[in-house]
Design a protein around this motif. Structure first.
Motif, short mmCIF file in Angstrom:
data_model
loop_
_atom_site.label_atom_id
_atom_site.label_comp_id
_atom_site.label_asym_id
_atom_site.label_seq_id
_atom_site.Cartn_x
_atom_site.Cartn_y
_atom_site.Cartn_z
N LYS A 188 0.82 -1.22 0.00
CA LYS A 188 0.00 0.00 0.00
C LYS A 188 0.85 1.27 0.00
N ASP A 189 2.19 1.09 -0.11
CA ASP A 189 3.13 2.21 -0.16
C ASP A 189 3.09 3.05 1.12
N LEU A 190 2.86 2.38 2.26
CA LEU A 190 2.90 3.05 3.57
C LEU A 190 4.32 2.95 4.14
N GLU A 191 4.81 4.05 4.67
CA GLU A 191 6.18 4.08 5.21
C GLU A 191 6.21 3.41 6.59
N VAL A 192 7.25 2.60 6.81
CA VAL A 192 7.40 1.87 8.07
C VAL A 192 8.76 2.20 8.67
N ILE A 193 8.78 2.51 9.96
CA ILE A 193 10.02 2.78 10.68
C ILE A 193 10.68 1.46 11.07
N TYR A 194 11.99 1.36 10.87
CA TYR A 194 12.74 0.16 11.23
C TYR A 194 13.49 0.40 12.53
N PHE A 195 13.21 -0.41 13.54
CA PHE A 195 13.93 -0.34 14.81
C PHE A 195 14.76 -1.62 14.98
N THR A 196 16.06 -1.47 15.16
CA THR A 196 16.95 -2.63 15.31
C THR A 196 17.76 -2.62 16.61
N ASP A 197 17.58 -1.58 17.41
CA ASP A 197 18.27 -1.48 18.69
C ASP A 197 17.35 -2.08 19.77
N PRO A 198 17.89 -3.00 20.63
CA PRO A 198 17.05 -3.55 21.70
C PRO A 198 16.39 -2.48 22.57
N LEU A 199 17.04 -1.32 22.70
CA LEU A 199 16.49 -0.23 23.50
C LEU A 199 15.22 0.34 22.89
N ASP A 200 15.03 0.14 21.59
CA ASP A 200 13.85 0.69 20.91
C ASP A 200 12.55 0.10 21.44
N GLU A 201 12.58 -1.15 21.86
CA GLU A 201 11.37 -1.77 22.42
C GLU A 201 10.94 -1.06 23.71
N TYR A 202 11.90 -0.73 24.56
CA TYR A 202 11.60 0.02 25.80
C TYR A 202 11.18 1.45 25.45
N LEU A 203 11.81 2.00 24.42
CA LEU A 203 11.47 3.36 23.98
C LEU A 203 10.00 3.46 23.59
N MET A 204 9.51 2.49 22.79
CA MET A 204 8.15 2.56 22.29
C MET A 204 7.11 2.26 23.36
#
Length: 417
Positions: A188-204
């Motif tokens: 659908k051409d929707l932009e997706v953010i890529y998180f690869t840092d383990p800290l990103d899970e706590y961030l979100m």
């Protein structure tokens, strides 16, 4: 070194009162996530004729701390704004010049590489400044071509009618880019953010929205793609009714501990099935991170795990054939094993760890044997027993061969001399 000594580190700030040095040991002047700062603080409001201990309790220090944090974040924001490309429409020459500049790493990119984790920790720890810090975040997306972008840039190029900011967290960039969770989003051409840092899970877990846009994890259930028209809603409802018998049979086949529900998916394009988690539980990536913790508590993991739902792709040939078999009441042991194997494969595809790897391996070996037309009762050949005399003869022959090789090597050495 900054992150290794994060909790014991203090900022290299020196406090002066009316240009008189007071101390460089005030740990509470700035929060831990800004302890990489270096500088001098000169105040006219603090008294000189009190002890250092009393000075630490002075009410003016709270005001100084607040202003220091604001000042530091404004400086970082200005650094980020300096690196943002200016809009220029002077033709191809301007575009070429911009491309040459983009090859070089900008100042803020260098800063983000060194202290990006500190900004993320600030969002987790400093709730009053969470909005300011969120504007400093940088990440790659499905449309950024490997470049770092901000949340503001993401929101600016959102599609009309898009109400959520889509993201997916994983172990590596390659894993996230090839994830089955993104098939329909990318289509659908929707932009997706890529998180690869383990800290990103706590961030979100702490950053739930930005600019009145909610964040949506692509690996969680009830993923929406904006406003659906009535035709699309009716079609999805009709498809769910059509596959009701299959989903019900599959749910009974799998235990309640394994999966809470089986339903038709709206996020898949080419993959037959995936396993998603409940909206408020751990994702597969977070579950993997928590299992890797040395002091992880099993009790907490049991109630924080997200409830799993198997989502199937109604357009995939495998799912359509399974539906036909179940409808024809042709679902013996072989079909049940295939369904279980599909579920285990979906678990691996979705980033989960298998609870019973042995059973999965046995089913896979059985499938390979069947495809190779190996009979079910075929047995593994036993290893032939070697008589003691034969073993002794073999050892003697090996020793003799080694001795001959050593003599030949010595002769070669003498010849060289």
């Amino acid at each position: 070194d900054f992150y290794d000594s994060y909790h014991s580190r203090s900022a290299a700030l020196k406090l002066y009162v009316r240009r008189v040095f007071i101390s460089d040991e005030f740990e509470e002047l700035v929060p831990k996530y800004l302890s990489f700062l270096k500088g001098i603080v000169d105040s006219d409001t603090l008294p000189l004729n009190v002890s250092r201990e009393m000075l630490q309790q002075h009410s003016s220090l709270k005001t100084i701390k607040k202003k220091l944090v604001r000042k530091a974040l404004d400086m970082i924001r200005k650094l980020a704004e300096e690196d943002e490309p200016e809009e220029d429409a002077e033709g191809e020459e301007a575009a070429e010049e911009g491309a040459e500049k983009e090859v070089k790493e900008t100042k803020y990119e260098k800063f983000w590489k060194e202290y990006g984790k500190a900004i993320k920790l600030g969002i987790i720890e400093d709730s009053p400044n969470r909005t300011r810090l969120s504007k400093l975040l940088r990440f790659t997306t499905s449309k950024s071509d490997g470049k770092l972008v901000s949340l503001e840039q993401y929101v600016e190029r959102m599609q009309e009618g898009q109400k959520q900011i889509y993201y997916l967290a994983g172990n590596s960039l390659e894993e996230v880019q090839n994830s089955a969770f993104l098939e329909r989003l990318l289509k659908k051409d929707l932009e997706v953010i890529y998180f690869t840092d383990p800290l990103d899970e706590y961030l979100m877990q702490n950053l739930t929205e930005f600019d009145d846009k909610k964040f949506a994890n692509a690996s969680k259930e009830d993923l929406s793609f904006g406003d659906k028209d009535e035709v699309e809603k009716a079609k999805l409802k009709e498809t769910k009714e059509e596959f009701k018998e299959l989903t019900k049979w599959w749910k009974v086949l799998l235990t309640t501990e394994e999966v809470e529900n089986v339903k038709v998916s709206n996020r898949l394009a080419t993959t037959p099935c995936v396993v998603v988690t409940s909206k408020y539980g751990w994702s597969a990536n977070m579950e993997r991170i928590m299992k890797a913790q040395a002091l992880a508590a099993d009790g907490k993991a049991s109630y924080m795990k997200g409830r799993r739902t198997l989502e199937i792709n109604p357009r995939h040939p495998i799912i359509k054939e399974l539906k036909a078999r179940v409808a024809a009441d042709d679902h013996g042991e072989e079909i049940r094993n295939l369904a279980r194997t599909l579920y285990d494969t979906a678990l691996l595809e979705s980033g989960f760890m298998l609870d019973d790897a042995k059973a999965f391996s046995k089913r896979m070996f059985d499938l390979v044997s069947k495809n190779l037309d190996i009979p079910d009762d075929a047995e593994v050949d036993e290893e032939p027993e070697v008589e003691p005399e034969e073993e002794a003869a073999e050892e003697a022959a090996e020793e003799e061969g080694e001795a001959v090789e050593e003599e030949a090597a010595e002769e070669e050495g003498h010849d060289e001399l």
